[in-house]
Design an enzyme around this catalytic site. Structure first.
Site, PDB file in Angstrom:
ATOM      1  N   CYS A 149       0.867  -1.175   0.000  1.00  0.00           N
ATOM      2  CA  CYS A 149       0.000   0.000   0.000  1.00  0.00           C
ATOM      3  C   CYS A 149       0.905   1.226   0.000  1.00  0.00           C
ATOM      4  O   CYS A 149       1.608   1.490   0.961  1.00  0.00           O
ATOM      5  CB  CYS A 149      -0.914   0.016   1.222  1.00  0.00           C
ATOM      6  SG  CYS A 149      -1.836   1.552   1.319  1.00  0.00           S
ATOM      7  N   GLY A 161      -3.481   1.575  -7.564  1.00  0.00           N
ATOM      8  CA  GLY A 161      -4.427   1.764  -8.673  1.00  0.00           C
ATOM      9  C   GLY A 161      -4.019   2.963  -9.518  1.00  0.00           C
ATOM     10  O   GLY A 161      -4.091   2.927 -10.752  1.00  0.00           O
ATOM     11  N   CYS A 168      -6.605   4.988  -4.221  1.00  0.00           N
ATOM     12  CA  CYS A 168      -5.856   3.730  -4.244  1.00  0.00           C
ATOM     13  C   CYS A 168      -4.529   4.020  -4.919  1.00  0.00           C
ATOM     14  O   CYS A 168      -4.475   4.348  -6.103  1.00  0.00           O
ATOM     15  CB  CYS A 168      -6.642   2.675  -5.025  1.00  0.00           C
ATOM     16  SG  CYS A 168      -5.697   1.172  -5.317  1.00  0.00           S
ATOM     17  N   GLU A 218     -11.989  -1.300  -5.187  1.00  0.00           N
ATOM     18  CA  GLU A 218     -10.909  -2.088  -4.593  1.00  0.00           C
ATOM     19  C   GLU A 218     -11.423  -3.451  -4.141  1.00  0.00           C
ATOM     20  O   GLU A 218     -12.475  -3.557  -3.497  1.00  0.00           O
ATOM     21  CB  GLU A 218     -10.279  -1.347  -3.408  1.00  0.00           C
ATOM     22  CG  GLU A 218      -9.236  -0.351  -3.854  1.00  0.00           C
ATOM     23  CD  GLU A 218      -8.435   0.224  -2.691  1.00  0.00           C
ATOM     24  OE1 GLU A 218      -7.831  -0.564  -1.937  1.00  0.00           O
ATOM     25  OE2 GLU A 218      -8.447   1.452  -2.523  1.00  0.00           O
ATOM     26  N   HIS A 240      -4.546  -5.469 -10.953  1.00  0.00           N
ATOM     27  CA  HIS A 240      -5.356  -4.333 -11.391  1.00  0.00           C
ATOM     28  C   HIS A 240      -5.877  -4.553 -12.795  1.00  0.00           C
ATOM     29  O   HIS A 240      -5.129  -4.989 -13.670  1.00  0.00           O
ATOM     30  CB  HIS A 240      -4.540  -3.035 -11.397  1.00  0.00           C
ATOM     31  CG  HIS A 240      -4.241  -2.551 -10.033  1.00  0.00           C
ATOM     32  ND1 HIS A 240      -5.105  -1.736  -9.330  1.00  0.00           N
ATOM     33  CD2 HIS A 240      -3.183  -2.789  -9.214  1.00  0.00           C
ATOM     34  CE1 HIS A 240      -4.583  -1.495  -8.139  1.00  0.00           C
ATOM     35  NE2 HIS A 240      -3.423  -2.128  -8.035  1.00  0.00           N
TER      36      HIS A 240
END
Ligand code: LLP
Length: 744
Positions: free
Chosen positions: A541, A688, A685, A676, A627
């Site tokens: 993250c 993303g 995100c 998500e 993704h």
């Protein structure tokens, strides 16, 4: 020569009437002429064309991205003075190898940012700065190119606030100490001297001071040669003046010829001439259009009170500068003597004094020659949003910066309301409130609640003490994502799945999107784990990584001159510090192979799938997590909840996927919404944003860097192509620190 001319008594910018622009975008409004800008660039570059030279436009004069992009496309280099200006020129597509970094106060973060971008040269202004650049370069395993900016102690006839070449100014290094500084540079392994620089001031209206300065620089070059120090370029800075009123600046041709002749005659060997012009390129490219709100007659004079003032154009207030003011529509009415003033509560708030004009309330006026140090020095003083900026090209007008709204003015501030203060106090769950804090709680929540709270806190405290199990946490935010961070080196332990579910809930717990844990391994390296609100661990993250970096910096747990490394369950994330709360995270390389996601379809650059009766085309990649990216005409209308969910759960994706809906806005900008995996649509995100930017770059829609606008804020993504790692730039904030204790 410019393109602000009257046609039938109406002021036009190129082929567009100013009144039409105002109808669309209102006042106050800066209006630029692209043709004028291009013409000025060519005029400046042509006069130097016969000799090797480099023109680095001084971004401080005007840093609007649209204008920078035009100049970058024309081949301009750039002179910058901050990390912010560096971000601007990179965003505009500048070649970093043509960027000069000037300024007396470069921070460590700015030096790192510039070295990692690969700029041409740092113009250095002091010995401590030389030391610092050397240290940072060595830590990064690089060699920084430097030029010493000399202070030639020359008086140029200009306003004292914009004169820089005198020994009494803070700029440059005394000409008598310059040789010593080059010798120091020679000893430092992280530095390489490539040039010598000077800048003596701004709005200079004669050639002589420039020649005097150049001669002084060349004498030093000659002396340096005797010491075996050979340079490649001499940078004479900017400073050439323009005509605001009746000034008669030297022609570009005479300025260039005098510099080039001096160089030819006095340089001990051939040197490239570098320049940093700002004003002469942009001053004449813009007008500031304002509306007369009132005519106010007093015993001594008449004031035209405008809707623009010193917040929009600071030069008259700061330097007593004169700018011509003309009507947008000429009339036959009688001209009267006026002071044109703004609405700001300062007596220095004027744009022009004692001007002859025939204007009424409601009329429009244009302030001329405001392209340089106009918008770039504007402010929000008196809570005034900054003006709109519009670019005209032939018969087309384009908004290049929208007017700032009240929401923009309020966006970054935090109200400390009594309720918030009390809420934070109530969170102090160990019950150690002092008398003032107790009084505040009673005042805000009332006696009954207070007593209930205290009894509960007392019992909790006892339980806590019994179990000796305090759980400190830090609540953080990065781009609309809420995080709770547990520092395992500070008496915190990892929460169980049940606890994560409980505390992530905004009603029963603290409320967060992800739980982050951090534990020191050694030096700047830490163990970093990320858990979603359902308790499951995720691979990476980037928004969380920035939050962790901010926490570690604030707590002095890292050496801020070095990168930070976070070891997640499957990778090491490297973070560069760009500023106090701004970070750049290495997000690893994108992997387009279907096995990486995994995606059970043969590899292609884009895939098609039928969902809800319609064909949807998407690209797929792994950014450490899977993704799918779909391009849409407008993100507002993207089917995030329906198509996003169906694709996320589709059997082609055995471990599910995140789904991004991206709208290309321009070469360096896109808008994005993300569904998500395991969560649904989120405000932001990070991976993303990387995935979308990578696809937009790979497919030729965008060039790095790309600004990705997410509902929760903006990230800047850097990716130089296949086999390169993706870097994500953005900020993070600390919300509060607290303790949680066992529920009874
Ligand atoms: N290079 C350096 C290192 C500078 O400090 C400056 C301007 C320039 C180049 C560009 O100078 P120009 O060609 O634009 O004159 N706010 C003032 C001007 C301040 C100039 C600061 N340094 C004004 O509105 O007149």
């Amino acid at each position: 020569m410019d393109y602000f001319l009257y046609k039938d008594d109406e002021l036009y910018v190129e082929e567009v009437a100013v009144s039409d622009i105002v109808k669309q975008y209102g006042t106050p409004c800066y209006i630029y002429s692209q043709h004028t800008l291009e013409r000025h660039w060519h005029a400046v570059s042509e006069v130097f064309a016969k000799e090797p030279h480099r023109i680095c436009y001084a971004v401080k004069a005007n840093g609007n991205l649209a204008l920078l992009k035009i100049l970058a496309d024309l081949g301009a280099g750039f002179d910058i003075v901050s990390g912010g200006e560096l971000a601007r020129v990179l965003m505009a597509g500048a070649d970093p190898k043509k960027v000069v970094f000037s300024g007396v106060g470069k921070t460590t973060a700015e030096i790192k940012q510039a070295l990692s971008a690969g700029i041409a040269v740092f113009n250095v202004e002091s010995i401590p700065e030389v030391q610092r650049i050397n240290d940072v370069a060595l830590l990064m395993g690089k060699i920084a190119s430097v030029a010493v900016r000399i202070n030639p102690d020359i008086k140029a006839d200009t306003h004292p606030y914009i004169s820089t070449g005198l020994a009494s100014n803070k700029f440059g290094i005394d000409k008598n100490e310059v040789i010593g500084v080059y010798k120091i540079i020679q000893q430092l392994p992280g530095l390489k001297a490539v040039g010598i620089a000077c800048h003596i001031g701004s709005q200079i209206l004669e050639v002589a001071p420039f020649i005097e300065a150049l001669n002084c620089v060349l004498q030093l070059v000659t002396l340096l040669k005797t010491q075996g120090i050979i340079l490649q370029h001499v940078d004479i800075g900017g400073g050439l003046g323009v005509c605001y009123d009746t000034e008669t600046p030297p022609s570009l041709r005479s300025y260039a010829d005098a510099l080039l002749d001096t160089l030819k005659q006095h340089a001990p060997y051939p040197l490239e001439l570098w320049l940093e012009p700002g004003r002469v390129i942009v001053a004449n490219t813009a007008i500031l259009v304002a509306k007369v709100e009132y005519l106010k007659e007093t015993a001594s004079k008449t004031f035209a009170i405008l809707d623009a003032g010193m917040t929009d154009l600071m030069r008259p207030a700061l330097y007593d500068a004169h700018h011509k003011i003309i009507p947008v529509k000429k009339t036959a009415n009688k001209e009267v003597l006026l002071d044109l003033v703004g609405p700001v509560c300062e007596s220095s708030d004027f744009l022009g004094k004692a001007r002859l004009l025939a204007v009424q309330a409601g009329d429009l006026i244009a302030v001329r020659t405001v392209g340089a140090y106009g918008f770039s020095m504007s402010s929000q003083y008196n809570a005034r949003g900054r003006a709109a900026e519009v670019l005209v090209h032939k018969d087309k007008m384009t908004l290049i910066r929208r007017r700032e709204t009240t929401a923009d003015l309020l966006a970054h501030e935090i109200i400390i309301s009594d309720r918030n203060v009390a809420k934070n106090l109530a969170l102090k769950v160990d019950g150690s409130h002092n008398a003032d804090e107790k009084a505040k709680l009673v005042e805000v929540f009332g006696c009954n609640f207070f007593q209930w709270l205290m009894s509960k806190l007392c019992r909790r405290k006892e339980t806590l003490e019994k179990k000796n199990e305090k759980k400190p946490f830090v609540k953080m935010q990065a781009l609309g994502n809420d995080f709770v961070l547990l520092d395992l080196d500070e008496n915190a332990r990892v929460w169980t799945k049940e606890e994560i579910k409980h505390y992530s809930n905004r009603y029963t717990g603290i409320g967060f999107d992800q739980l982050l844990t951090v534990k020191k391994q050694h030096d700047n390296q830490f163990d970093y784990h990320i858990y979603n609100a359902d308790g499951g661990e995720v691979e990476q993250c980037g928004n969380g990584a920035r939050a962790v970096a901010l926490y570690l910096c604030r707590k002095n747990k890292v050496d801020t001159t070095k990168d930070i490394h976070l070891q997640t369950c499957n990778r090491v994330m490297t973070i560069q510090l760009l500023g106090e709360d701004r970070f750049k995270v290495n997000m690893g390389s994108p992997d387009f192979s279907p096995q990486a996601l995994p995606l059970e379809m043969p590899e292609q650059s884009s895939y098609e799938i039928v969902l809800e009766g319609e064909i949807h085309r998407f690209a797929a990649l792994s950014m450490g997590n899977p993704h799918a990216v779909l391009q849409v005409p407008a993100v507002e209308d993207a089917p995030v909840a329906t198509v996003g969910k169906s694709l996320c759960l589709h059997s082609h994706f055995p471990r599910q996927t995140n789904v991004g809906f991206m709208q290309i806005i321009n070469e360096h900008q896109l808008a994005l919404r993300v569904y998500e995996r395991g969560v649904g649509e989120t405000l932001a995100c990070g991976s993303g944003a990387c995935a979308a930017a990578v696809i937009a770059i790979r497919d030729g829609y965008c060039r790095s860097p790309v600004r990705v606008q997410l509902p929760g804020g903006e990230l800047i993504i850097h990716w130089l192509g296949p086999n390169e790692t993706v870097w994500m730039e953005g900020d993070a904030h600390c919300v509060y620190e607290g303790l949680v204790c066992e529920e009874e």
